[in-house]
Design a protein around this motif. Structure first.
Motif, mmCIF file in Angstrom:
data_model
loop_
_atom_site.group_PDB
_atom_site.id
_atom_site.type_symbol
_atom_site.label_atom_id
_atom_site.label_comp_id
_atom_site.label_asym_id
_atom_site.label_seq_id
_atom_site.Cartn_x
_atom_site.Cartn_y
_atom_site.Cartn_z
ATOM 1 N N ARG A 178 53.603 19.098 -3.836
ATOM 2 C CA ARG A 178 54.254 17.975 -4.508
ATOM 3 C C ARG A 178 55.739 17.962 -4.160
ATOM 4 N N PRO A 179 56.338 16.772 -4.122
ATOM 5 C CA PRO A 179 57.763 16.687 -3.771
ATOM 6 C C PRO A 179 58.639 17.552 -4.678
ATOM 7 N N GLY A 180 59.438 18.393 -4.048
ATOM 8 C CA GLY A 180 60.417 19.209 -4.753
ATOM 9 C C GLY A 180 59.897 20.494 -5.361
ATOM 10 N N VAL A 181 58.573 20.689 -5.410
ATOM 11 C CA VAL A 181 58.035 21.895 -6.048
ATOM 12 C C VAL A 181 58.351 23.140 -5.220
ATOM 13 N N SER A 182 58.146 23.078 -3.911
ATOM 14 C CA SER A 182 58.410 24.266 -3.092
ATOM 15 C C SER A 182 59.876 24.671 -3.191
ATOM 16 N N GLU A 183 60.771 23.685 -3.168
ATOM 17 C CA GLU A 183 62.196 23.998 -3.264
ATOM 18 C C GLU A 183 62.537 24.617 -4.619
ATOM 19 N N ALA A 184 61.961 24.075 -5.682
ATOM 20 C CA ALA A 184 62.212 24.618 -7.027
ATOM 21 C C ALA A 184 61.669 26.038 -7.142
ATOM 22 N N CYS A 185 60.484 26.264 -6.582
ATOM 23 C CA CYS A 185 59.899 27.613 -6.625
ATOM 24 C C CYS A 185 60.745 28.614 -5.851
ATOM 25 N N LEU A 186 61.179 28.223 -4.664
ATOM 26 C CA LEU A 186 61.971 29.149 -3.840
ATOM 27 C C LEU A 186 63.334 29.435 -4.474
ATOM 28 N N GLU A 187 63.908 28.446 -5.152
ATOM 29 C CA GLU A 187 65.170 28.699 -5.855
ATOM 30 C C GLU A 187 64.943 29.660 -7.023
ATOM 31 N N LEU A 188 63.845 29.501 -7.735
ATOM 32 C CA LEU A 188 63.520 30.440 -8.808
ATOM 33 C C LEU A 188 63.303 31.844 -8.248
ATOM 34 N N ASN B 155 58.837 35.482 -9.551
ATOM 35 C CA ASN B 155 57.680 35.591 -8.676
ATOM 36 C C ASN B 155 56.971 34.241 -8.673
ATOM 37 N N VAL B 156 56.964 33.580 -7.523
ATOM 38 C CA VAL B 156 56.407 32.232 -7.418
ATOM 39 C C VAL B 156 54.928 32.207 -7.779
ATOM 40 N N CYS B 157 54.163 33.166 -7.282
ATOM 41 C CA CYS B 157 52.722 33.181 -7.595
ATOM 42 C C CYS B 157 52.495 33.312 -9.096
ATOM 43 N N LEU B 158 53.284 34.113 -9.746
ATOM 44 C CA LEU B 158 53.154 34.294 -11.186
ATOM 45 C C LEU B 158 53.494 33.000 -11.937
ATOM 46 N N LEU B 159 54.528 32.300 -11.493
ATOM 47 C CA LEU B 159 54.882 31.024 -12.110
ATOM 48 C C LEU B 159 53.774 29.996 -11.912
ATOM 49 N N LEU B 160 53.228 29.939 -10.707
ATOM 50 C CA LEU B 160 52.142 28.997 -10.450
ATOM 51 C C LEU B 160 50.911 29.360 -11.274
ATOM 52 N N TRP B 161 50.630 30.652 -11.404
ATOM 53 C CA TRP B 161 49.521 31.090 -12.257
ATOM 54 C C TRP B 161 49.720 30.609 -13.697
ATOM 55 N N ALA B 162 50.936 30.777 -14.224
ATOM 56 C CA ALA B 162 51.214 30.378 -15.606
ATOM 57 C C ALA B 162 51.034 28.871 -15.787
ATOM 58 N N ALA B 163 51.507 28.084 -14.828
ATOM 59 C CA ALA B 163 51.356 26.634 -14.925
ATOM 60 C C ALA B 163 49.877 26.246 -14.855
ATOM 61 N N TRP B 164 49.130 26.883 -13.965
ATOM 62 C CA TRP B 164 47.687 26.643 -13.860
ATOM 63 C C TRP B 164 46.984 27.053 -15.157
ATOM 64 N N ALA B 165 47.385 28.180 -15.713
ATOM 65 C CA ALA B 165 46.771 28.673 -16.946
ATOM 66 C C ALA B 165 46.958 27.683 -18.086
ATOM 67 N N VAL B 166 48.149 27.102 -18.190
ATOM 68 C CA VAL B 166 48.393 26.092 -19.221
ATOM 69 C C VAL B 166 47.460 24.907 -19.008
#
Length: 154
Positions: free
Chosen positions: A13-23, A30-41
């Motif tokens: 999605r637009p801007g997601v990769s950039e936001a993840c890499l900045e985090l 940890n990007v994978c952990l953040l994506l896991w949490a968003a998926w879990a929600v």
């Protein structure tokens, strides 16, 4: 939808990769952990303290043993290196990048396998990501998280 498929779609999605890499690079997350949490929600998985602790343990093992060392090698190979042919350097960098992505895919699979359905009301995306960040690094970079949440919600 599997965590891997969800993460690939979300990351595109637009801007997601950039936001993840900045985090990751600025916020120490940890990007994978953040994506896991968003998926879990989104999928109604548990995000209580035990679930987050388990996920952080899994992510830390993969990060320390595979993902971070591979990322470091890939980044080192990004720029010109004296006495190293640029085409050969780029070919090796591409191979390392593929192995790094494979390690992240295995991490996401491990996180999905360890997930379990929530036994109470779902957590908001904002609260879930902040909690995972605090569990991972002790801080929740709110401004960076707000950017990620906005991009994921778009």
């Amino acid at each position: 939808m599997s965590l891997w498929d969800w993460a690939v779609a979300a990351y595109a999605r637009p801007g997601v990769s950039e936001a993840c890499l900045e985090l990751q690079d600025v916020g120490g997350q940890n990007v994978c952990l953040l994506l896991w949490a968003a998926w879990a929600v989104q999928t109604g998985q548990a995000l209580d303290g035990d679930a987050r602790a388990d996920a952080c343990d899994i992510a830390r093992a993969w990060e320390d043993a595979a993902v971070a060392p591979l990322r470091a090698v890939r980044r080192r190979l990004k720029g010109r290196i004296l006495d190293m042919d640029d085409a050969a350097r780029q070919a090796v960098r591409d191979q390392v990048k593929a192995v790094e992505l494979s390690a992240e895919r295995h991490l996401l699979a491990a996180l999905e396998t360890a997930s379990r359905p929530a036994d109470r009301s779902p957590t908001s995306l904002s609260d879930a990501l902040a909690a995972v960040c605090r569990d991972w690094s002790g801080t929740a970079p709110r401004a960076l998280l707000t950017t990620l949440i906005d991009r994921l919600s778009a």
